[in-house]
Structure formats: C-alpha cells, structure tokens
Design an enzyme around this catalytic site. Structure first.
Site, PDB file in Angstrom:
ATOM      1  N   GLY A   1     -21.031   6.240   4.620  1.00  0.00           N
ATOM      2  CA  GLY A   1     -20.153   6.549   3.509  1.00  0.00           C
ATOM      3  C   GLY A   1     -20.746   6.079   2.196  1.00  0.00           C
ATOM      4  O   GLY A   1     -20.767   4.885   1.910  1.00  0.00           O
ATOM      5  N   VAL A   2     -21.271   7.020   1.409  1.00  0.00           N
ATOM      6  CA  VAL A   2     -21.900   6.651   0.136  1.00  0.00           C
ATOM      7  C   VAL A   2     -21.153   7.322  -1.020  1.00  0.00           C
ATOM      8  O   VAL A   2     -21.737   7.917  -1.913  1.00  0.00           O
ATOM      9  CB  VAL A   2     -23.404   6.995   0.115  1.00  0.00           C
ATOM     10  CG1 VAL A   2     -24.176   6.012   0.965  1.00  0.00           C
ATOM     11  CG2 VAL A   2     -23.671   8.428   0.584  1.00  0.00           C
TER      12      VAL A   2
ATOM     13  N   LYS B   1     -17.466   6.492  -3.441  1.00  0.00           N
ATOM     14  CA  LYS B   1     -17.126   5.670  -4.606  1.00  0.00           C
ATOM     15  C   LYS B   1     -17.738   4.270  -4.548  1.00  0.00           C
ATOM     16  O   LYS B   1     -18.277   3.778  -5.530  1.00  0.00           O
ATOM     17  CB  LYS B   1     -15.604   5.563  -4.735  1.00  0.00           C
ATOM     18  CG  LYS B   1     -14.934   6.815  -5.227  1.00  0.00           C
ATOM     19  CD  LYS B   1     -13.539   6.558  -5.797  1.00  0.00           C
ATOM     20  CE  LYS B   1     -12.546   6.118  -4.776  1.00  0.00           C
ATOM     21  NZ  LYS B   1     -11.165   6.029  -5.334  1.00  0.00           N
ATOM     22  N   VAL B   2     -17.664   3.620  -3.401  1.00  0.00           N
ATOM     23  CA  VAL B   2     -18.193   2.261  -3.261  1.00  0.00           C
ATOM     24  C   VAL B   2     -19.619   2.272  -2.717  1.00  0.00           C
ATOM     25  O   VAL B   2     -20.493   1.561  -3.216  1.00  0.00           O
ATOM     26  CB  VAL B   2     -17.284   1.418  -2.337  1.00  0.00           C
ATOM     27  CG1 VAL B   2     -17.892   0.044  -2.097  1.00  0.00           C
ATOM     28  CG2 VAL B   2     -15.897   1.285  -2.943  1.00  0.00           C
ATOM     29  N   GLY B   3     -19.851   3.096  -1.705  1.00  0.00           N
ATOM     30  CA  GLY B   3     -21.134   3.071  -1.008  1.00  0.00           C
ATOM     31  C   GLY B   3     -22.332   3.330  -1.893  1.00  0.00           C
ATOM     32  O   GLY B   3     -23.389   2.717  -1.713  1.00  0.00           O
ATOM     33  N   HIS B   4     -22.193   4.213  -2.867  1.00  0.00           N
ATOM     34  CA  HIS B   4     -23.373   4.507  -3.691  1.00  0.00           C
ATOM     35  C   HIS B   4     -23.733   3.336  -4.596  1.00  0.00           C
ATOM     36  O   HIS B   4     -24.902   3.112  -4.914  1.00  0.00           O
ATOM     37  CB  HIS B   4     -23.190   5.807  -4.483  1.00  0.00           C
ATOM     38  CG  HIS B   4     -22.451   5.690  -5.768  1.00  0.00           C
ATOM     39  ND1 HIS B   4     -21.079   5.725  -5.834  1.00  0.00           N
ATOM     40  CD2 HIS B   4     -22.890   5.559  -7.052  1.00  0.00           C
ATOM     41  CE1 HIS B   4     -20.714   5.634  -7.104  1.00  0.00           C
ATOM     42  NE2 HIS B   4     -21.781   5.519  -7.861  1.00  0.00           N
TER      43      HIS B   4
ATOM     44  N   LYS C   1       0.855  -1.185   0.000  1.00  0.00           N
ATOM     45  CA  LYS C   1       0.000   0.000   0.000  1.00  0.00           C
ATOM     46  C   LYS C   1       0.888   1.230   0.000  1.00  0.00           C
ATOM     47  O   LYS C   1       2.000   1.216   0.560  1.00  0.00           O
ATOM     48  CB  LYS C   1      -0.884   0.025   1.257  1.00  0.00           C
ATOM     49  CG  LYS C   1      -2.167   0.824   1.093  1.00  0.00           C
ATOM     50  CD  LYS C   1      -3.224   0.040   0.330  1.00  0.00           C
ATOM     51  CE  LYS C   1      -4.577   0.741   0.369  1.00  0.00           C
ATOM     52  NZ  LYS C   1      -5.635  -0.090  -0.193  1.00  0.00           N
TER      53      LYS C   1
END
Length: 375
Positions: free
Chosen positions: A200-201, A203-206, A100
């Site tokens: 958290g909505v 990049k992924v959450g939405h 990372k």
C-alpha cells in the site's frame, strides 16, 4: 435526518446467529459508550459513528468512506476502529478518547457536497463528544466541507484553519517505530542495508518510501492501484514492485513487512509464510483476530503494534484543536520511537507479545483517568 443511539456496546465478531444486535448488546469483549446510526435519504448518506471511550477526553478519530459488503460489516469496522483509537490516543499521550466513523458506499460514486454536509450535521449533533478527521476514502477537501456544518472537524486545509494532510506525520511516526524495531531486533536504529516491503503506497505509504530510501533501505512495494505503484517507480526507479501482497510477504530476504493498506493483514494464512522478521506498518487493525500476535511471537517475528506506530496523524489533528504547530507535532511524533522501545521492553519483562504489552499500558492510562473522573 434522524439519529439512533445504542449504548453499552461490546464489540466482537458479528455472530452468524445474532447479527449486529448480538454484537452490540451481548458480547463481552471491549465496551463502547455510544454508537450512532445515521441516515439522510436526500443525500444518500448512511453512516455509523462509534464512540468507544471519552475517559481521557472527547473521542477523536477519522471518517472512513468505504463500499462495505453489508451494513453489519460497516458497524463492526466502526466498533473495531474506534476501540483502536482509544488505545492509540492513550499511548500517544493525548487527552482524547477513541471514536471512529464510517460512511457506507463507494466514495468515487456517491460522495457529494450534500452528503458530506449532512454527515457534518450528524457529528455536530453529538455536541463535541466526537471529533472527526480524515481516514481511508476521505481527504482534506472533504473535511473542509464537513467543517461547514460541524465545528468539531480536524484535518482541514491550512486555508480553512487546519493542519492539512496528516499522512505526512503518520508516515514519520511509522518510520520512528520501524527504527525502534530495528534497534530492538538488530541493535541499530537504522534500516540501512535492510529490505523493507510496503503493501500500500497511497496516502501514507508513499511518504514512508521516502523516509526509507533516505535512510538507505532497499524498498519493495505493491498496491492494488497500478497508478500508485507507477508514481513511486517513476520517481524512484531503484524501488522494486511485485504483483501483490501474497508475493510481497513471500519475498526472500525481506527484513521488514509494512502493511499500509486496510486491516487484517496478519492472519492465519499470511503469518506462516511471512519471510520478514519485523512487522511495522501504518494500517489499522492489522491482526485479523486475537491470537495472531502469539503466532507472530512464536515464529520469532517482532510486531510493532499498529496503533502505536501510526499515531503521528492523530497527534497532528489533535494539535489542530489548539492552534497547529508542525514542529511541535513532529517532536511529539518522534517520541513514538521511545514508546515503541518501552513496549518491547515491557513485553520482554512480562513474557508477553508486544501487542499485549501495548494494550496493558493503554488500559492502565484509561483506567487511571476513569478513577480520576470518579473522584
């Protein structure tokens, strides 16, 4: 630009007495192969590249761009995230170790083409030991720039030979992990009629919201960015929004809590007040410290290990190295359902929390690879 390499790194909490060097050289938990501290004064780049393991193959993991409170905090984040990538890649069945990188600074303020090109040169200097991709604060367009100075870059746009946005399959994998959690907890692999809270909505959450609504779930959301919440509510007025994560985890009737922002969501403060019976989300390093997984288990809360269920994205970017095929990747990501169920079964058989069971399975694969490499 210059490169400083620190080997035999062992992560733990940064000591108030010894600082980062104490963490790097003297603590006993974990163990990294290499840490690279990067600085390019001309562009303002300060970055940390952490390689936890290459036992299974070149280290693979994203680049996080974040305004850390201190350089020590940035190093610790890189150590923890890279270790998590080793475990994630192992359980995803990939021939990659864990790595990372973190770039220190506010991406809205200091991110420039010059800085990203300089970062790419640092990654390239590792000769393929580390393959980078997107993470919090970096996007497909950024990887297109990084790839101009570093051929070991994934997460690029289709126009530049990449697979594009990996958040699509990340969300799909989390949804599969959530289905497996529902199967284990309630005997039915669906979220229909269940209430799922997403913190958290972005990049992924939405994308996860879309999967859940299609499956018939009730969805409650929160996000520190009002525009992210507004975008969901405009498209799906049936979704409910709450003020913040503190309100979300206390929501009455919540069945599933999905942390999809930064790490440390499950802590000594949050676990005692959590109303959900299942935790399954996209965020990395959700457990604030060792022992939280037992606190969850003691409360009867089923925890789907984050690095297992959020592996869809890394499955996608790994495939990019071999000629990307979306259907092939989606089929691999769908297996997160089976892997998650297997972890729950192992946890039950061994009488341990699922997080410990996942660690054992990942460590077994890495140990087997190391033995094979020595042979």
């Amino acid at each position: 630009m210059g490169v400083t390499t620190v080997t035999d790194v062992r992560p733990a909490a940064v000591s108030a007495d010894g600082g980062v060097l104490h963490t790097l050289f003297r603590t006993e938990q974990g163990g990294h192969e290499q840490v690279v501290l990067c600085q390019d004064r001309a562009s303002g780049l300060k970055a940390v590249i952490a390689i936890h393991s290459t036992a299974l193959g070149p280290a693979l993991g994203g680049t996080r761009f974040h305004a850390y409170a201190s350089e020590e905090e940035a190093v610790l984040d890189a150590l923890n995230l890279s270790r998590g990538m080793s475990y994630k890649n192992a359980l995803a069945g990939l021939d990659h170790g864990g790595g990372k990188a973190v770039i220190i600074g506010d991406p809205d303020v200091i991110k420039t083409e010059e800085l990203l090109l300089a970062y790419g040169r640092f990654v390239a200097s590792l000769g393929g030991r580390y393959v980078t991709a997107c993470d919090v604060g970096t996007y497909v367009a950024d990887m297109d720039v990084v790839a101009r100075t570093n051929k070991w870059t994934t997460g690029r746009s289709p126009e530049n030979g990449g697979a594009g946005d990996s958040s699509v399959l990340t969300a799909y994998g989390v949804f599969q992990g959530m289905r497996a959690s529902a199967q284990h907890q309630w005997g039915d692999p669906t979220l229909r009629g269940r209430t799922v809270g997403i913190a958290g909505v972005g990049k992924v959450g939405h994308h996860l919201v879309e999967h859940l609504l299609q499956d018939g779930a009730e969805v409650v959301i929160t996000d520190v960015r009002a525009e992210s919440v507004d975008r969901i509510l405009a498209r799906h007025p049936q979704v409910t929004a709450v003020a913040d994560t503190e309100a979300l985890i206390r929501t009455e009737g919540l069945d599933v809590y999905a942390p999809c922002a930064l790490g440390g969501a499950l802590s000594d403060d949050s676990v005692p007040v959590l109303t959900a019976k299942v935790v399954c989300g996209a965020a990395n390093n959700q457990l604030a410290h060792p022992g939280v997984e037992k606190d969850l288990s003691d409360r009867g809360i089923l925890y789907a290990p984050d690095y297992v269920v959020n592996a869809g994205g890394v499955i996608q970017v790994a495939d990019e190295l071999h000629g990307f095929d979306f259907d092939r990747c989606k089929a691999k990501a769908a297996k997160i359902f089976d892997t998650t169920l297997a972890i729950f079964a192992r946890a039950k058989a061994d009488g341990i929390p699922p997080a410990a069971a996942a660690d054992r399975l990942a460590e077994a694969r890495m140990a087997e690879a190391k033995e094979g490499n020595r042979a």
